[in-house]
Design a protein around this motif. Sequence first.
Motif, mmCIF file in Angstrom:
data_model
loop_
_atom_site.group_PDB
_atom_site.id
_atom_site.type_symbol
_atom_site.label_atom_id
_atom_site.label_comp_id
_atom_site.label_asym_id
_atom_site.label_seq_id
_atom_site.Cartn_x
_atom_site.Cartn_y
_atom_site.Cartn_z
ATOM 1 N N GLY A 178 0.798 -1.228 0.000
ATOM 2 C CA GLY A 178 0.000 0.000 0.000
ATOM 3 C C GLY A 178 0.825 1.270 0.000
ATOM 4 O O GLY A 178 0.265 2.360 -0.032
ATOM 5 N N ILE A 179 2.141 1.135 0.053
ATOM 6 C CA ILE A 179 2.975 2.341 0.013
ATOM 7 C C ILE A 179 2.775 3.055 -1.317
ATOM 8 O O ILE A 179 2.607 4.263 -1.366
ATOM 9 C CB ILE A 179 4.454 1.968 0.229
ATOM 10 C CG1 ILE A 179 4.628 1.479 1.667
ATOM 11 C CG2 ILE A 179 5.351 3.162 -0.048
ATOM 12 C CD1 ILE A 179 5.997 0.924 1.949
ATOM 13 N N ILE A 180 2.789 2.279 -2.398
ATOM 14 C CA ILE A 180 2.346 2.827 -3.684
ATOM 15 C C ILE A 180 0.849 2.594 -3.766
ATOM 16 O O ILE A 180 0.379 1.466 -3.777
ATOM 17 C CB ILE A 180 3.044 2.134 -4.869
ATOM 18 C CG1 ILE A 180 4.543 2.402 -4.826
ATOM 19 C CG2 ILE A 180 2.451 2.631 -6.185
ATOM 20 C CD1 ILE A 180 5.324 1.673 -5.910
ATOM 21 N N ARG A 181 0.118 3.671 -3.784
ATOM 22 C CA ARG A 181 -1.327 3.554 -3.737
ATOM 23 C C ARG A 181 -1.922 3.391 -5.125
ATOM 24 O O ARG A 181 -2.892 2.670 -5.321
ATOM 25 C CB ARG A 181 -1.889 4.827 -3.120
ATOM 26 C CG ARG A 181 -2.682 4.586 -1.882
ATOM 27 C CD ARG A 181 -3.438 5.829 -1.512
ATOM 28 N NE ARG A 181 -3.849 5.757 -0.132
ATOM 29 C CZ ARG A 181 -4.349 6.769 0.539
ATOM 30 N NH1 ARG A 181 -4.445 7.939 -0.041
ATOM 31 N NH2 ARG A 181 -4.727 6.623 1.773
ATOM 32 N N SER A 182 -1.393 4.139 -6.068
ATOM 33 C CA SER A 182 -2.023 4.172 -7.382
ATOM 34 C C SER A 182 -1.107 4.879 -8.368
ATOM 35 O O SER A 182 -0.097 5.475 -7.980
ATOM 36 C CB SER A 182 -3.341 4.937 -7.289
ATOM 37 O OG SER A 182 -3.140 6.184 -6.631
ATOM 38 N N TYR A 183 -1.472 4.770 -9.621
ATOM 39 C CA TYR A 183 -0.738 5.450 -10.699
ATOM 40 C C TYR A 183 -1.720 6.314 -11.481
ATOM 41 O O TYR A 183 -2.870 5.929 -11.672
ATOM 42 C CB TYR A 183 -0.095 4.433 -11.638
ATOM 43 C CG TYR A 183 0.949 3.551 -10.986
ATOM 44 C CD1 TYR A 183 2.273 3.961 -10.919
ATOM 45 C CD2 TYR A 183 0.603 2.324 -10.447
ATOM 46 C CE1 TYR A 183 3.232 3.152 -10.326
ATOM 47 C CE2 TYR A 183 1.557 1.511 -9.853
ATOM 48 C CZ TYR A 183 2.869 1.935 -9.801
ATOM 49 O OH TYR A 183 3.818 1.132 -9.213
ATOM 50 N N HIS A 184 -1.227 7.464 -11.940
ATOM 51 C CA HIS A 184 -2.127 8.396 -12.615
ATOM 52 C C HIS A 184 -1.442 9.118 -13.751
ATOM 53 O O HIS A 184 -0.265 9.459 -13.646
ATOM 54 C CB HIS A 184 -2.626 9.449 -11.620
ATOM 55 C CG HIS A 184 -3.294 8.862 -10.431
ATOM 56 N ND1 HIS A 184 -4.606 8.453 -10.451
ATOM 57 C CD2 HIS A 184 -2.832 8.566 -9.202
ATOM 58 C CE1 HIS A 184 -4.913 7.943 -9.264
ATOM 59 N NE2 HIS A 184 -3.858 7.993 -8.485
ATOM 60 N N ALA A 185 -2.207 9.363 -14.805
ATOM 61 C CA ALA A 185 -1.749 10.269 -15.850
ATOM 62 C C ALA A 185 -2.115 11.693 -15.441
ATOM 63 O O ALA A 185 -3.189 11.920 -14.887
ATOM 64 C CB ALA A 185 -2.413 9.932 -17.179
ATOM 65 N N ARG A 186 -1.211 12.606 -15.677
ATOM 66 C CA ARG A 186 -1.503 14.013 -15.394
ATOM 67 C C ARG A 186 -1.723 14.746 -16.706
ATOM 68 O O ARG A 186 -0.887 14.685 -17.600
ATOM 69 C CB ARG A 186 -0.342 14.648 -14.616
ATOM 70 C CG ARG A 186 -0.592 16.103 -14.260
ATOM 71 C CD ARG A 186 0.150 16.497 -13.016
ATOM 72 N NE ARG A 186 -0.199 15.617 -11.913
ATOM 73 C CZ ARG A 186 0.594 15.344 -10.883
ATOM 74 N NH1 ARG A 186 1.783 15.882 -10.821
ATOM 75 N NH2 ARG A 186 0.187 14.544 -9.926
ATOM 76 N N LEU A 187 -2.836 15.429 -16.799
ATOM 77 C CA LEU A 187 -3.194 16.121 -18.038
ATOM 78 C C LEU A 187 -2.793 17.587 -17.962
ATOM 79 O O LEU A 187 -2.654 18.152 -16.881
ATOM 80 C CB LEU A 187 -4.697 15.990 -18.282
ATOM 81 C CG LEU A 187 -5.268 14.568 -18.191
ATOM 82 C CD1 LEU A 187 -6.738 14.571 -18.564
ATOM 83 C CD2 LEU A 187 -4.490 13.618 -19.076
ATOM 84 N N ASP A 188 -2.630 18.178 -19.117
ATOM 85 C CA ASP A 188 -2.257 19.586 -19.189
ATOM 86 C C ASP A 188 -3.511 20.444 -19.075
ATOM 87 O O ASP A 188 -4.312 20.524 -19.995
ATOM 88 C CB ASP A 188 -1.549 19.864 -20.508
ATOM 89 C CG ASP A 188 -0.981 21.272 -20.537
ATOM 90 O OD1 ASP A 188 -1.492 22.145 -19.796
ATOM 91 O OD2 ASP A 188 -0.021 21.495 -21.283
ATOM 92 N N LEU A 189 -3.654 21.076 -17.930
ATOM 93 C CA LEU A 189 -4.874 21.851 -17.699
ATOM 94 C C LEU A 189 -4.936 23.099 -18.562
ATOM 95 O O LEU A 189 -6.018 23.590 -18.874
ATOM 96 C CB LEU A 189 -4.960 22.252 -16.225
ATOM 97 C CG LEU A 189 -5.064 21.095 -15.238
ATOM 98 C CD1 LEU A 189 -5.267 21.638 -13.840
ATOM 99 C CD2 LEU A 189 -6.225 20.191 -15.608
ATOM 100 N N ASP A 190 -3.767 23.611 -18.931
ATOM 101 C CA ASP A 190 -3.782 24.831 -19.742
ATOM 102 C C ASP A 190 -4.432 24.581 -21.094
ATOM 103 O O ASP A 190 -4.959 25.492 -21.719
ATOM 104 C CB ASP A 190 -2.356 25.340 -19.946
ATOM 105 C CG ASP A 190 -1.728 25.747 -18.624
ATOM 106 O OD1 ASP A 190 -2.479 25.980 -17.664
ATOM 107 O OD2 ASP A 190 -0.491 25.810 -18.558
ATOM 108 N N LEU A 191 -4.377 23.325 -21.536
ATOM 109 C CA LEU A 191 -4.986 23.014 -22.830
ATOM 110 C C LEU A 191 -6.485 22.792 -22.710
ATOM 111 O O LEU A 191 -7.183 22.694 -23.703
ATOM 112 C CB LEU A 191 -4.327 21.764 -23.424
ATOM 113 C CG LEU A 191 -2.859 21.927 -23.818
ATOM 114 C CD1 LEU A 191 -2.306 20.614 -24.351
ATOM 115 C CD2 LEU A 191 -2.721 23.005 -24.886
ATOM 116 N N MET A 192 -6.971 22.689 -21.494
ATOM 117 C CA MET A 192 -8.390 22.419 -21.308
ATOM 118 C C MET A 192 -9.158 23.714 -21.187
ATOM 119 O O MET A 192 -9.149 24.358 -20.134
ATOM 120 C CB MET A 192 -8.611 21.604 -20.043
ATOM 121 C CG MET A 192 -7.913 20.280 -20.063
ATOM 122 S SD MET A 192 -8.633 19.167 -18.881
ATOM 123 C CE MET A 192 -7.272 18.012 -18.730
#
Lengths: 168, 168
Positions: free
Chosen positions: B59-73
């Motif tokens: 549980g030390i590594i909880r999860s993996y995520h992609a980070r999106l570019d908010l400036d493009l949204m």
Amino acid sequence: MRAQTRRLSFGQTELDGTDIRILQVLQDEGRISKSDLAARVHLSNSACFERMRRLEQSGIIRSYHARLDLDLMEDLQIFQTHVVLGSHRQEDFTRFEAYVAANDMIAECYGLGGGIDYSLTCVARRISDYQGLIDDLLSRGLNVERYYTYVVTKQVKRREIGIDRLLG
Amino acid sequence: MRAQTRRLSFGQTELDGTDIRILQVLQDEGRISKSDLAARVHLSNSACFERMRRLEQSGIIRSYHARLDLDLMEDLQIFQTHVVLGSHRQEDFTRFEAYVAANDMIAECYGLGGGIDYSLTCVARRISDYQGLIDDLLSRGLNVERYYTYVVTKQVKRREIGIDRLLG
DNA sequence: CCCGGCACCGAAGGAAATTCGGCGAGGGAC
DNA sequence: GTCCCTCGCCGAATTTCCTTCGGTGCCGGG
């Protein structure tokens, strides 16, 4: 069988419903295998791979990260700091943001409108380390007029900020 | 050739320098291939794989995520909301946090000590959507005494909160 | 109607993940 | 001191996944 209903434009790039679904999945499961991703969005491996590469190269997907369980990390204090600058010239903002970018105790920083100029999330091993950060911040001539410190007692929720809300 | 210098305990689990290095790499490059990761930390594939699995299962590594570019949204507004509750019974906190967990316009929530009880990061397509969130929040009888809204004008910095600071 | 472009598919070759047997260092018991 | 057990590591073999490529059908423009 391209194109579902909704379409969005992200800068130069047009996204259809399948792209958005891909982004959603990757936001939540950043290390999913490409085959599983393809199955999840009902595409062949090659078609899905092509879209994923397009999303990465266009910069819409910026990066991937593992998230660690902070509750398991002893010796880790988190603080929120709200900062008010003494004047609001372009130069003031630029210099403050450069400081933030360079200081690796500062994990997050939002620029705000409305009474507070910046909200920082700072990570330190001890309160004295945090105080060192503040002392440094104030000694740099960054024109910080006022700051407010809040100890983070609990990380209630943390999700990626993103695509989900664009679909409702 | 186990064990470097530093050791840390995370809940039940003991971490040596190699584990920490693995966590560092995965925090920054969540989708790195396992072979590359093994090379990066100077381990064989199988040894590195075993450690990675241990870190995930503990549980030390909880999860993996992609980070999106908010400036493009486009069409995406972010708000920070600071909340003060009217009373501080255990029940008040529990109910507020349950609301936060269930509401998917709220992407982040820190529990704070010192004048403000919670800091929220909210995502909305329009200001009116945000106002809808606030209206809903206030109508739920959650005992919100006061709240402050700040528009996020710029996402200056965003990093994972984690291991880095434990090494200095 | 015909043509070109685009997104898709499926198969094949290559690369990666995962498992497994064995090895060696370190520590405890005697 | 030495025997033995444990633990972490390695390298090879198998399986699974990634990536490329040639080909197909749909759609829009000429």
